[in-house]
Design a protein around this motif. Structure first.
Motif, PDB file in Angstrom:
ATOM      1  N   ASP A   6      15.894   4.230  -7.418  1.00  0.00           N
ATOM      2  CA  ASP A   6      16.383   3.176  -8.143  1.00  0.00           C
ATOM      3  C   ASP A   6      17.718   2.986  -6.849  1.00  0.00           C
ATOM      4  O   ASP A   6      18.154   1.529  -6.999  1.00  0.00           O
ATOM      5  N   ARG A   7      18.458   3.632  -6.263  1.00  0.00           N
ATOM      6  CA  ARG A   7      18.883   3.834  -5.442  1.00  0.00           C
ATOM      7  C   ARG A   7      18.728   2.810  -4.308  1.00  0.00           C
ATOM      8  O   ARG A   7      19.653   1.982  -3.449  1.00  0.00           O
ATOM      9  N   ALA A   8      17.878   3.160  -3.977  1.00  0.00           N
ATOM     10  CA  ALA A   8      17.503   2.854  -2.613  1.00  0.00           C
ATOM     11  C   ALA A   8      17.010   0.605  -2.865  1.00  0.00           C
ATOM     12  O   ALA A   8      17.381   0.178  -1.847  1.00  0.00           O
ATOM     13  N   ALA A   9      16.239   0.557  -4.469  1.00  0.00           N
ATOM     14  CA  ALA A   9      16.495  -1.313  -4.718  1.00  0.00           C
ATOM     15  C   ALA A   9      17.701  -1.474  -4.838  1.00  0.00           C
ATOM     16  O   ALA A   9      18.044  -2.537  -4.732  1.00  0.00           O
ATOM     17  N   GLU A  10      18.525  -0.291  -5.158  1.00  0.00           N
ATOM     18  CA  GLU A  10      20.469  -1.056  -5.164  1.00  0.00           C
ATOM     19  C   GLU A  10      20.836  -1.278  -3.606  1.00  0.00           C
ATOM     20  O   GLU A  10      21.324  -2.341  -3.470  1.00  0.00           O
ATOM     21  N   ILE A  11      20.432  -0.330  -3.165  1.00  0.00           N
ATOM     22  CA  ILE A  11      20.643  -0.830  -1.816  1.00  0.00           C
ATOM     23  C   ILE A  11      19.963  -2.157  -0.947  1.00  0.00           C
ATOM     24  O   ILE A  11      21.196  -2.837  -0.453  1.00  0.00           O
ATOM     25  N   LEU A  12      18.803  -2.539  -1.521  1.00  0.00           N
ATOM     26  CA  LEU A  12      18.581  -3.454  -1.211  1.00  0.00           C
ATOM     27  C   LEU A  12      19.255  -5.372  -0.864  1.00  0.00           C
ATOM     28  O   LEU A  12      19.147  -6.214  -0.980  1.00  0.00           O
ATOM     29  N   GLU A  30       0.607  -0.959  -0.234  1.00  0.00           N
ATOM     30  CA  GLU A  30      -0.348  -0.249   0.482  1.00  0.00           C
ATOM     31  C   GLU A  30       1.220   1.178   0.446  1.00  0.00           C
ATOM     32  O   GLU A  30       0.366   1.808  -0.542  1.00  0.00           O
ATOM     33  N   GLN A  31       2.210   1.514   0.784  1.00  0.00           N
ATOM     34  CA  GLN A  31       2.812   2.623   1.059  1.00  0.00           C
ATOM     35  C   GLN A  31       3.984   2.342  -0.295  1.00  0.00           C
ATOM     36  O   GLN A  31       3.814   3.795  -1.235  1.00  0.00           O
ATOM     37  N   PHE A  32       4.231   1.501  -1.229  1.00  0.00           N
ATOM     38  CA  PHE A  32       5.169   1.714  -1.862  1.00  0.00           C
ATOM     39  C   PHE A  32       4.680   1.511  -3.629  1.00  0.00           C
ATOM     40  O   PHE A  32       4.866   2.364  -4.879  1.00  0.00           O
ATOM     41  N   VAL A  55      14.325  -8.886   2.393  1.00  0.00           N
ATOM     42  CA  VAL A  55      15.015  -8.229   2.557  1.00  0.00           C
ATOM     43  C   VAL A  55      14.047  -6.546   2.819  1.00  0.00           C
ATOM     44  O   VAL A  55      13.113  -5.976   1.966  1.00  0.00           O
ATOM     45  N   SER A  56      14.933  -5.558   3.714  1.00  0.00           N
ATOM     46  CA  SER A  56      13.421  -4.633   3.941  1.00  0.00           C
ATOM     47  C   SER A  56      14.471  -3.356   4.696  1.00  0.00           C
ATOM     48  O   SER A  56      15.091  -3.589   5.538  1.00  0.00           O
ATOM     49  N   ASN A  57      14.049  -2.364   4.583  1.00  0.00           N
ATOM     50  CA  ASN A  57      13.951  -1.125   4.890  1.00  0.00           C
ATOM     51  C   ASN A  57      13.959  -0.271   4.563  1.00  0.00           C
ATOM     52  O   ASN A  57      12.379  -0.355   4.812  1.00  0.00           O
ATOM     53  N   GLU A  58      13.621   0.549   5.300  1.00  0.00           N
ATOM     54  CA  GLU A  58      12.049   1.890   6.011  1.00  0.00           C
ATOM     55  C   GLU A  58      12.318   2.279   4.021  1.00  0.00           C
ATOM     56  O   GLU A  58      11.046   3.008   3.720  1.00  0.00           O
ATOM     57  N   HIS A  59      13.248   2.194   3.443  1.00  0.00           N
ATOM     58  CA  HIS A  59      12.836   2.536   1.804  1.00  0.00           C
ATOM     59  C   HIS A  59      12.389   1.729   0.426  1.00  0.00           C
ATOM     60  O   HIS A  59      12.104   2.153  -0.563  1.00  0.00           O
ATOM     61  N   GLY A  60      12.294   0.504   1.820  1.00  0.00           N
ATOM     62  CA  GLY A  60      11.563  -0.767   0.251  1.00  0.00           C
ATOM     63  C   GLY A  60      11.724  -1.821   0.597  1.00  0.00           C
ATOM     64  O   GLY A  60      12.497  -2.629   2.308  1.00  0.00           O
ATOM     65  N   TYR A  61      10.980  -2.509  -0.124  1.00  0.00           N
ATOM     66  CA  TYR A  61      11.671  -4.039   0.479  1.00  0.00           C
ATOM     67  C   TYR A  61      11.766  -5.673  -1.280  1.00  0.00           C
ATOM     68  O   TYR A  61      11.308  -4.414  -1.945  1.00  0.00           O
ATOM     69  N   GLY A  62      12.564  -6.147  -0.933  1.00  0.00           N
ATOM     70  CA  GLY A  62      12.539  -7.963  -1.449  1.00  0.00           C
ATOM     71  C   GLY A  62      12.451  -8.466  -1.649  1.00  0.00           C
ATOM     72  O   GLY A  62      12.585  -9.118  -0.607  1.00  0.00           O
ATOM     73  N   ILE A  63      11.551  -9.543  -2.024  1.00  0.00           N
ATOM     74  CA  ILE A  63      10.695 -10.666  -1.765  1.00  0.00           C
ATOM     75  C   ILE A  63      12.152 -11.734  -3.183  1.00  0.00           C
ATOM     76  O   ILE A  63      12.085 -11.460  -4.539  1.00  0.00           O
TER      77      ILE A  63
END
Length: 270
Positions: free
Chosen positions: A207-213, A152-154, A181-189
């Motif tokens: 994109d950078r937030a995704a790269e960090i994940l 809902e957020q992203f 994997v998650s942090n305050e800027h996003g998540y990935g499964i």
């Protein structure tokens, strides 16, 4: 005869589901009872035998109520009749649309004949993952309720399950070896296979937030060098990159609405 499933049908529907999906009895029972709910299952009954079943799993999209369709059985005419019954009855219950992920080309053709149209395209793209010891994230701490909130957020324009039904999806993903994997800027499964992370869902601020994940996941998995990411075609992450893939379908049984940016994924279809 097409009708709602009755309690006495459970053993037959379980056996039919297992024969097609090769699930354990416990998992099949969970799908029918917790993911769909027996009140949302329709069956085709021929000579007192259950020969097909269809699940109308409640979902929402853009504040509207609809169904996620799962078909189980053989024979296009039989399934077509069952589908007509399901859509008609669910419309009476207030469902304005039905979405589905066809299992194969034959099922896609059947759905198209019944008024479904292509929707919810995806993009699949490869990425090299740099090593970065400073990329921080948490792993496997996301509950089903939290995952619904993150979607809902992203990406608000997402076909959503209830948290109770999302819990069934998460259980299946974890059983297959998924990691979140998650942090305050996003998540990935993702799933790891050899030196590659396969992200089946990725949502992030940028994109950078995704790269960090991905970098955090690389540090956790150690031997990883690259990632393959699947995102919604309309999602802004890495916009323009990757290969477009047709994915889902939708049928409107009430006033149609714009779904050009809508997203559908992870509904026990894989």
């Amino acid at each position: 005869m097409y009708r709602l499933m009755q309690p006495s049908d459970e053993a037959a529907v379980l056996a039919l589901w297992q024969s097609q999906h090769h699930d354990t009895e416990d998992f099949a029972k969970m799908v029918l009872e917790r993911f769909a709910g027996v009140q949302n299952i329709y069956v085709a009954d021929e000579n007192d035998a259950i020969v097909a079943a269809a699940l109308a799993v409640p979902v929402t999209l853009q504040g509207r109520t609809g169904n996620y369709l799962c078909l189980c059985g053989e024979g296009s005419l039989l399934l077509a009749g069952l589908l007509d019954t399901l859509c008609a009855q669910q419309k009476l219950r207030g469902a304005g649309f039905t979405v589905a992920v066809p299992a194969d080309a034959a099922q896609a053709a059947l759905l198209q004949d019944k008024g479904f149209a292509q929707a919810f395209a995806l993009r699949c793209l490869p990425r090299e993952v740099s090593r970065n010891l400073w990329s921080q994230a948490e792993f496997d701490t996301v509950t089903a309720k939290k995952l619904c909130e993150l979607r809902e957020q992203f990406w608000k324009d997402t076909v959503q399950l209830s948290p109770e039904r999302m819990a069934v999806v998460l259980q299946e993903l974890y059983a297959r070896g998924a990691t979140i994997v998650s942090n305050e800027h996003g998540y990935g499964i993702y799933f790891r296979k050899e030196d590659t992370l396969y992200f089946v869902e990725m949502m992030a601020d940028s994109d950078r937030a995704a790269e960090i994940l991905m970098e955090a996941a690389r540090e956790k998995e150690v031997i990883v060098e690259k990632a393959v990411i699947t995102v919604g075609a309309a999602q802004p992450l890495f916009l323009g990159e990757g290969t477009r893939q047709e994915y889902g379908m939708i049928r409107f049984d009430a006033e149609p609405f714009d779904i050009s940016e809508s997203y559908l994924r992870l509904m026990l279809e894989n």
